[in-house]
Write a protein that holds these residues in place. Structure first.
Motif, mmCIF file in Angstrom:
data_model
loop_
_atom_site.group_PDB
_atom_site.id
_atom_site.type_symbol
_atom_site.label_atom_id
_atom_site.label_comp_id
_atom_site.label_asym_id
_atom_site.label_seq_id
_atom_site.Cartn_x
_atom_site.Cartn_y
_atom_site.Cartn_z
ATOM 1 N N HIS A 36 -2.085 18.029 -16.266
ATOM 2 C CA HIS A 36 -1.574 16.794 -16.893
ATOM 3 C C HIS A 36 -0.266 16.351 -16.243
ATOM 4 O O HIS A 36 0.652 17.157 -16.109
ATOM 5 C CB HIS A 36 -1.325 17.023 -18.386
ATOM 6 N N ASP A 37 -0.206 15.083 -15.887
ATOM 7 C CA ASP A 37 1.033 14.555 -15.311
ATOM 8 C C ASP A 37 2.097 14.318 -16.365
ATOM 9 O O ASP A 37 3.285 14.302 -16.090
ATOM 10 C CB ASP A 37 0.748 13.201 -14.634
ATOM 11 N N SER A 62 15.116 25.864 -14.694
ATOM 12 C CA SER A 62 15.382 27.082 -13.914
ATOM 13 C C SER A 62 14.317 27.309 -12.839
ATOM 14 O O SER A 62 14.354 28.315 -12.146
ATOM 15 C CB SER A 62 15.471 28.286 -14.841
ATOM 16 N N GLY A 63 13.349 26.411 -12.772
ATOM 17 C CA GLY A 63 12.331 26.533 -11.730
ATOM 18 C C GLY A 63 11.219 27.523 -12.060
ATOM 19 O O GLY A 63 10.386 27.840 -11.217
ATOM 20 N N MET A 64 11.193 28.001 -13.284
ATOM 21 C CA MET A 64 10.138 28.945 -13.669
ATOM 22 C C MET A 64 8.779 28.275 -13.718
ATOM 23 O O MET A 64 7.754 28.892 -13.452
ATOM 24 C CB MET A 64 10.416 29.508 -15.071
ATOM 25 N N ILE A 65 8.768 27.035 -14.144
ATOM 26 C CA ILE A 65 7.509 26.281 -14.147
ATOM 27 C C ILE A 65 7.777 24.938 -13.482
ATOM 28 O O ILE A 65 8.923 24.471 -13.439
ATOM 29 C CB ILE A 65 6.953 26.042 -15.580
ATOM 30 N N GLN A 66 6.706 24.360 -13.000
ATOM 31 C CA GLN A 66 6.871 23.080 -12.335
ATOM 32 C C GLN A 66 6.977 21.953 -13.363
ATOM 33 O O GLN A 66 6.209 21.942 -14.342
ATOM 34 C CB GLN A 66 5.667 22.833 -11.438
ATOM 35 N N ALA A 67 7.891 21.056 -13.127
ATOM 36 C CA ALA A 67 8.051 19.942 -14.071
ATOM 37 C C ALA A 67 6.849 19.016 -13.992
ATOM 38 O O ALA A 67 6.307 18.805 -12.906
ATOM 39 C CB ALA A 67 9.321 19.171 -13.715
ATOM 40 N N PRO A 68 6.438 18.449 -15.122
ATOM 41 C CA PRO A 68 5.388 17.426 -15.042
ATOM 42 C C PRO A 68 5.999 16.154 -14.447
ATOM 43 O O PRO A 68 7.227 16.044 -14.349
ATOM 44 C CB PRO A 68 5.013 17.214 -16.508
ATOM 45 N N LYS A 69 5.142 15.180 -14.095
ATOM 46 C CA LYS A 69 5.713 13.930 -13.563
ATOM 47 C C LYS A 69 6.563 13.266 -14.624
ATOM 48 O O LYS A 69 7.583 12.656 -14.339
ATOM 49 C CB LYS A 69 4.566 12.996 -13.152
ATOM 50 N N LYS A 70 6.108 13.401 -15.885
ATOM 51 C CA LYS A 70 6.896 12.797 -16.960
ATOM 52 C C LYS A 70 6.924 13.725 -18.167
ATOM 53 O O LYS A 70 5.903 14.320 -18.519
ATOM 54 C CB LYS A 70 6.268 11.451 -17.342
ATOM 55 N N ASP A 153 0.206 2.061 -21.418
ATOM 56 C CA ASP A 153 0.219 1.483 -20.065
ATOM 57 C C ASP A 153 -0.042 2.551 -19.026
ATOM 58 O O ASP A 153 0.528 2.528 -17.942
ATOM 59 C CB ASP A 153 1.603 0.884 -19.741
ATOM 60 N N TYR A 154 -0.841 3.453 -19.347
ATOM 61 C CA TYR A 154 -0.906 4.644 -18.529
ATOM 62 C C TYR A 154 -2.350 5.109 -18.487
ATOM 63 O O TYR A 154 -3.040 5.083 -19.506
ATOM 64 C CB TYR A 154 0.032 5.639 -19.234
ATOM 65 N N ASP A 155 -2.830 5.521 -17.324
ATOM 66 C CA ASP A 155 -4.255 5.831 -17.182
ATOM 67 C C ASP A 155 -4.662 7.229 -17.662
ATOM 68 O O ASP A 155 -5.697 7.408 -18.275
ATOM 69 C CB ASP A 155 -4.673 5.741 -15.702
ATOM 70 N N GLY A 156 -3.793 8.193 -17.371
ATOM 71 C CA GLY A 156 -4.206 9.591 -17.594
ATOM 72 C C GLY A 156 -4.107 10.041 -19.046
ATOM 73 O O GLY A 156 -3.933 9.239 -19.959
ATOM 74 N N SER A 157 -4.223 11.324 -19.231
ATOM 75 C CA SER A 157 -4.095 11.904 -20.570
ATOM 76 C C SER A 157 -2.702 12.525 -20.700
ATOM 77 O O SER A 157 -1.979 12.662 -19.713
ATOM 78 C CB SER A 157 -5.163 12.982 -20.767
ATOM 79 N N ILE A 158 -2.371 12.870 -21.922
ATOM 80 C CA ILE A 158 -1.061 13.504 -22.145
ATOM 81 C C ILE A 158 -1.299 14.896 -22.728
ATOM 82 O O ILE A 158 -2.227 15.098 -23.511
ATOM 83 C CB ILE A 158 -0.169 12.630 -23.074
ATOM 84 N N LEU A 159 -0.462 15.828 -22.318
ATOM 85 C CA LEU A 159 -0.543 17.176 -22.892
ATOM 86 C C LEU A 159 0.515 17.248 -23.983
ATOM 87 O O LEU A 159 1.710 17.148 -23.711
ATOM 88 C CB LEU A 159 -0.266 18.241 -21.829
#
Ligand code: SF4
Length: 407
Positions: A36-37, A62-70, A153-159
């Motif tokens: 999910h972005d 802290s870089g432990m997990i990758q940030a989502p786009k939003k 206004d957004y195409d994808g899904s949200i987590l």
């Protein structure tokens, strides 16, 4: 803290346990987050969702997990939160904004808010049996609307990330789904987890994840009190949350989070704990709220259907003499009482230089008085029905009348 907890939860052992718990959370986010972005965090300001929120932000930073786009944080402000919790929540909101994190304050529209709906429209306080209108109305629906707006206004899904935890007892685990009202649970979180993904308008566009599902309550306290406030873990104002549940005694208590004076909780454990602390003792008048809610459910404060109303097929209704809304006198009385509790607390707050509270703000008071002034009643009620304590013939659904016996 009992002996057992000290043994389990001190020094190296504690750190290891926390590290393991955090590691599992990391794996869960890595496994599901990457699909999910856009991530959203459903946050009520209670202990579980506050731990979830601050931990995830720290893990990203802290870089432990990758940030989502939003990343969006949805703070459910019911206007009914326990004051120390809402004060802490707004401090954390400032800390999130300093990090440029998008925070949405999710609040029910004016006429749906707890006090306005109850005192303006006249709907009795919620209870566990027939009338449980509050959670959906002040928590779920506003969250659903905010989500719908966020993904419009957004195409994808949200987590959507929630603070649901599995807890320690197998019995409670089975009750997670609708955890509101259960000790140790955070009102609304179970609903966010189970109901939101299927809600109209967002169905199929929301996935949910509970990355602290395996955390025990002692992990939550450890994070909120000892880890999160440290600069290395984000420098969060979370210690005050643990404080709201009893400070150093917090580990002992598995207080539920919810509205102050929640009529569905068996006792006001969280409020009792808070006012037992000297600095919050000025909130003691809030204890009177539950008595007001109880009184409002009594027959002398409500109307009753006379038993003669017909449905659209011309037959008698199923429960022809059901009790209904609050009389205008009851609403005026309760409004006065609640405002006087608020005044009493705030005068003392001013005197002691402590934070003020807001049970009914000026706009809400005006709206309540407007609704009362314009003779507003819930659907299917006119206001000319008899008061519920009026003696009358007993009318059954089949139309059988048992006349009133007068001695
Ligand atoms: S905490 Fe109580 S009053 Fe508040 S929404 Fe939940 S059940 Fe309703």
């Amino acid at each position: 803290m009992n002996k057992n907890q000290i043994d389990i939860f001190s020094g190296v052992s504690a750190r290891l346990q926390m590290t393991d718990a955090i590691e599992l959370t990391k794996q869960s986010l890595q496994a599901h987050g990457a699909e999910h972005d856009h991530w959203g965090i459903a946050w009520s300001g209670g202990k579980d969702s506050s731990a979830t929120l601050t931990l995830i932000v720290w893990m990203i930073e802290s870089g432990m997990i990758q940030a989502p786009k939003k990343l969006s944080v949805f703070y459910a402000d019911t206007r009914m939160e326990l004051p120390p919790l809402s004060i802490a929540a707004y401090q954390i909101i400032d800390e999130l904004k300093e990090r440029d994190i998008d925070v949405q304050i999710v609040m029910a529209p004016m006429d749906k808010r707890f006090m306005v709906y109850m005192l303006g429209r006249g709907v009795p306080p919620p209870n566990n049996n027939t009338l449980r209108w509050c959670t959906r109305q002040i928590k779920i629906d506003p969250m659903q609307d905010s989500l719908a707006e966020a993904i419009a206004d957004y195409d994808g899904s949200i987590l959507m990330i929630t603070g649901v935890r599995q807890g320690e007892s197998a019995i409670r685990d089975q009750r997670i789904t609708m955890s509101c009202g259960k000790d140790g649970a955070e009102c609304g979180q179970g609903w966010y987890q189970e109901v939101l993904p299927h809600a109209k308008g967002i169905r199929g566009r929301v996935a949910t994840l509970a990355p602290l599902l395996h955390w025990r309550v002692c992990h939550i306290w450890e994070w909120l009190k000892h880890w999160a406030p440290q600069a290395d873990f984000g420098d969060w104002s979370t210690a005050a949350i643990a404080d709201a549940y009893g400070g150093d005694e917090a580990e002992e208590l598995s207080a539920r989070t919810g509205c102050v004076g929640c009529p569905l909780a068996q006792e006001d454990k969280a409020l009792d704990t808070v006012i037992a602390m000297k600095r919050w003792a000025y909130l003691a008048p809030l204890k009177r709220l539950r008595g007001i809610y109880r009184a409002l459910r009594e027959p002398h404060n409500r109307l009753r259907k006379p038993g003669t109303d017909r449905n659209k097929n011309g037959s008698l209704e199923t429960n022809p003499q059901r009790m209904g809304p609050l009389t205008m006198e009851a609403r005026q009385w309760a409004l006065k009482e609640i405002l006087s509790i608020q005044d009493e607390v705030n005068q003392e707050a001013l005197f002691q230089n402590r934070p003020a509270i807001s049970l009914i703000n000026e706009r809400e008071e005006v709206r309540i008085r407007d609704l009362i002034g314009s003779n507003t009643w819930p659907n299917k009620w006119r206001g000319d029905e008899p008061r519920a304590d009026t003696a009358m013939d007993l009318i059954m659904a089949e139309g059988i009348v048992q006349p009133l016996l007068i001695a």
